[in-house]
Design a protein around this motif. Structure first.
Motif, PDB file in Angstrom:
ATOM      1  N   GLU A  56       0.834  -1.206   0.000  1.00  0.00           N
ATOM      2  CA  GLU A  56       0.000   0.000   0.000  1.00  0.00           C
ATOM      3  C   GLU A  56       0.869   1.257   0.000  1.00  0.00           C
ATOM      4  OE1 GLU A  56      -3.491   2.383   0.054  1.00  0.00           O
ATOM      5  OE2 GLU A  56      -3.040   0.357  -0.585  1.00  0.00           O
ATOM      6  N   ARG A  59       2.274   1.752  -3.442  1.00  0.00           N
ATOM      7  CA  ARG A  59       1.245   2.243  -4.358  1.00  0.00           C
ATOM      8  C   ARG A  59       1.048   3.749  -4.190  1.00  0.00           C
ATOM      9  NH1 ARG A  59      -3.849   3.689  -4.405  1.00  0.00           N
ATOM     10  NH2 ARG A  59      -4.236   3.246  -2.221  1.00  0.00           N
ATOM     11  N   LEU A  95       5.237  -5.043  -9.109  1.00  0.00           N
ATOM     12  CA  LEU A  95       4.357  -3.898  -8.856  1.00  0.00           C
ATOM     13  C   LEU A  95       5.099  -2.559  -8.855  1.00  0.00           C
ATOM     14  CD1 LEU A  95       2.095  -5.465  -6.100  1.00  0.00           C
ATOM     15  CD2 LEU A  95       1.467  -4.954  -8.473  1.00  0.00           C
TER      16      LEU A  95
END
Length: 138
Positions: A56, A59, A95
């Motif tokens: 998180e 991100r 990611l």
């Protein structure tokens, strides 16, 4: 960002001895706040932290600072068994993390990962003065 003070201290000491300026944060929220107020060349991010986990945090960093290189670290074991736990370090690199390190890592591995990431990002080498430095977020 790392919730383990011993890891924070070790990473900080190694990087400062190599000529980097280091800012640490004990969790993702504090790290995000620091990223908003500083100009960092690199971010270390532990995947597993209390509160806001590393995925998180990464991100949210990517939404605001798309070009900052991120090195993810984790103490969770990497399994080679196909039916076992997922490989979180590989997931993080898919990611957006540039590199990953499995804890415990050797000082030479840490410094090599930093050098590769800074070089790939076109940042100065450890012998050159860094900008505001390396954010160590665990």
């Amino acid at each position: 960002m790392d919730d383990d003070a011993a890891v924070q201290g070790t990473v900080r000491l190694l990087l400062e001895r190599a000529g980097h300026s280091v800012v640490t944060a004990g969790d993702g929220r504090k790290g995000l706040s620091l990223c908003e107020t500083g100009d960092f060349d690199l971010l270390f991010l532990d995947i597993f932290m209390p509160g806001m986990d590393g995925f998180e945090t990464m991100r949210m960093v990517r939404q605001r600072h798309q070009l900052i290189p991120i090195i993810v670290i984790s103490g969770r074991p990497i399994s080679v068994e196909p039916d076992s736990a997922p490989d979180f370090l590989t997931m993080a690199t898919k990611l957006g993390a540039i590199s990953s390190l499995q804890k415990p890592f050797k000082p030479a591995e840490l410094l090599a990962a930093v050098a590769r990431c800074l070089e790939a990002a076109g940042q100065p080498s450890p012998s050159s003065p860094p900008s505001d430095g390396v954010a160590s977020c665990r």
